[in-house]
Structures are given as C-alpha cells and as structure tokens.
Design a protein around this motif. Sequence first.
Motif, short mmCIF file in Angstrom:
data_model
loop_
_atom_site.label_atom_id
_atom_site.label_comp_id
_atom_site.label_asym_id
_atom_site.label_seq_id
_atom_site.Cartn_x
_atom_site.Cartn_y
_atom_site.Cartn_z
N TYR A 10 20.20 0.38 27.08
CA TYR A 10 18.79 0.19 26.76
C TYR A 10 18.38 1.03 25.56
O TYR A 10 17.63 0.57 24.70
N ARG A 11 18.85 2.26 25.49
CA ARG A 11 18.53 3.11 24.33
C ARG A 11 19.08 2.50 23.04
O ARG A 11 18.43 2.55 22.00
N GLN A 12 20.27 1.93 23.12
CA GLN A 12 20.87 1.29 21.94
C GLN A 12 20.05 0.09 21.49
O GLN A 12 19.84 -0.12 20.29
N VAL A 13 19.56 -0.70 22.44
CA VAL A 13 18.74 -1.87 22.11
C VAL A 13 17.44 -1.41 21.44
O VAL A 13 17.03 -1.97 20.42
N ILE A 14 16.80 -0.39 21.98
CA ILE A 14 15.56 0.13 21.39
C ILE A 14 15.82 0.64 19.98
O ILE A 14 15.08 0.32 19.05
N MET A 15 16.88 1.41 19.80
CA MET A 15 17.17 1.95 18.46
C MET A 15 17.55 0.85 17.48
O MET A 15 17.21 0.94 16.29
N ASP A 16 18.21 -0.21 17.95
CA ASP A 16 18.54 -1.33 17.07
C ASP A 16 17.26 -2.00 16.57
O ASP A 16 17.13 -2.29 15.38
N HIS A 17 16.30 -2.24 17.45
CA HIS A 17 15.04 -2.85 17.04
C HIS A 17 14.23 -1.92 16.14
O HIS A 17 13.49 -2.39 15.27
N TYR A 18 14.36 -0.61 16.35
CA TYR A 18 13.65 0.36 15.50
C TYR A 18 14.26 0.41 14.10
O TYR A 18 13.54 0.36 13.10
N LYS A 19 15.57 0.48 14.04
CA LYS A 19 16.25 0.61 12.74
C LYS A 19 16.35 -0.72 12.00
O LYS A 19 16.42 -0.74 10.77
N ASN A 20 16.40 -1.83 12.75
CA ASN A 20 16.52 -3.17 12.17
C ASN A 20 15.43 -4.07 12.75
O ASN A 20 15.74 -5.00 13.51
N PRO A 21 14.17 -3.78 12.44
CA PRO A 21 13.08 -4.52 13.07
C PRO A 21 13.10 -6.00 12.70
O PRO A 21 13.38 -6.37 11.56
N ARG A 22 12.85 -6.81 13.71
CA ARG A 22 12.73 -8.25 13.50
C ARG A 22 11.26 -8.53 13.18
O ARG A 22 10.37 -7.92 13.74
N ASN A 23 11.04 -9.45 12.27
CA ASN A 23 9.68 -9.92 11.94
C ASN A 23 8.80 -8.86 11.30
O ASN A 23 7.58 -8.94 11.39
N LYS A 24 9.40 -7.87 10.64
CA LYS A 24 8.59 -6.89 9.93
C LYS A 24 8.21 -7.48 8.58
O LYS A 24 9.03 -8.07 7.89
N GLY A 25 6.94 -7.37 8.26
CA GLY A 25 6.45 -7.92 7.00
C GLY A 25 5.09 -8.55 7.21
O GLY A 25 4.45 -8.33 8.25
N GLU A 26 4.65 -9.30 6.22
CA GLU A 26 3.33 -9.91 6.29
C GLU A 26 3.42 -11.41 6.14
O GLU A 26 4.27 -11.92 5.41
N LEU A 27 2.55 -12.11 6.84
CA LEU A 27 2.44 -13.56 6.69
C LEU A 27 1.50 -13.87 5.54
O LEU A 27 0.54 -13.14 5.30
N GLU A 28 1.78 -14.95 4.85
CA GLU A 28 0.88 -15.40 3.79
C GLU A 28 -0.13 -16.35 4.40
O GLU A 28 0.20 -17.13 5.27
N GLY A 29 -1.36 -16.27 3.97
CA GLY A 29 -2.37 -17.19 4.47
C GLY A 29 -3.42 -16.51 5.32
O GLY A 29 -3.45 -15.29 5.45
N ASN A 30 -4.26 -17.32 5.88
CA ASN A 30 -5.39 -16.84 6.68
C ASN A 30 -5.06 -16.86 8.16
O ASN A 30 -5.74 -17.53 8.95
N ASP A 31 -4.06 -16.18 8.54
CA ASP A 31 -3.65 -16.15 9.93
C ASP A 31 -4.39 -15.06 10.68
O ASP A 31 -5.09 -14.24 10.09
N LEU A 32 -4.23 -15.05 11.99
CA LEU A 32 -4.85 -14.03 12.84
C LEU A 32 -4.24 -12.68 12.50
O LEU A 32 -3.02 -12.52 12.52
N LYS A 33 -5.10 -11.73 12.14
CA LYS A 33 -4.65 -10.39 11.73
C LYS A 33 -5.39 -9.35 12.55
O LYS A 33 -6.61 -9.35 12.59
#
Length: 147
Positions: A10-33
């Motif tokens: 579980y610690r490895q999974v958490i650190m993997d998502h921390y070091k290699n985040p999925r979906n990090k960034g911004e969406l273009e457009g007028n989406d829910l923010k």
Amino acid sequence: MSFNNLDQLYRQVIMDHYKNPRNKGELEGNDLKINMNNPTCGDTIQLQLKVDDGKISDAKFIGEGCSISLASASMMTQSVKGLEVDQAMKLSGIFSDMMQGKEYDEEEFDLGDIEALQGVSKFPARIKCATLSWKAMEKGFKEQGEA
C-alpha cells in the motif's frame, strides 16, 4: 499475504501515485473548477471536471501538498473518469466511510488503488489530507446542482 507485506505494498502504491501522478494538469475550456485547501496542513488543490450528459468524461488536478493528498487526488481522478455523477458521489461516500474506519460495500465498486489509502483511517490528522480532492468534487457537484 502478511499484514507487513500488505502495508508495504500500500505504501508503494501511494508513493507511485505521488511521484507519478495521474491526471495532473489543467483542462482546457469552461469545465467545473473547484479550489480547496486544508488549512491544518497547507494542502491545496484545484480540481477540474468535464461532465458530458451527466457523465465525467475527464478529470484533472493541480495542487501542492503531502504525499497522501496528492496521491489521493491522482487515485480519485483516475477512478471517477467514465462514471455518472451520481456514481462518483456514491464512490465518494464509500471512500469517506473507509476513511472513518466504517464498513463499506466492497461489492459495489472495485476500489483498485484507492484501497491503499485505507490505512490513513488510523491517523485522524491525515484523513483531511486524503479526503481533500473528494470533498472538492462533492462541493463542485453540489454547487452546480449535479448532486
């Protein structure tokens, strides 16, 4: 599998998502923010959700914080893509129950990597870190009248 091995996984999974985040960034457009912060520890997040016909078609986040808050945001954005808004809200409720150490329906959703955060429930001060992105999603849908 022994408890120590499971805890390490579980610690490895958490650190993997921390070091290699999925979906990090911004969406273009007028989406829910939605912007939220955890004043207790200084974690901040901006969650962006694209909803088409009641279904979450994309989700991204930017923010700063501890490994738990950012890993949770990565896991959350990954898990809600493709879900109907009401399903995402239900999943958020299941996650909240898990964080509070309550029983939850394991059959309804495959929690996948999210299960790695289950141990956070033993550390009350860290629960707000883990739930920050989830609370942001709930707030955004409630403000938009989706929930």
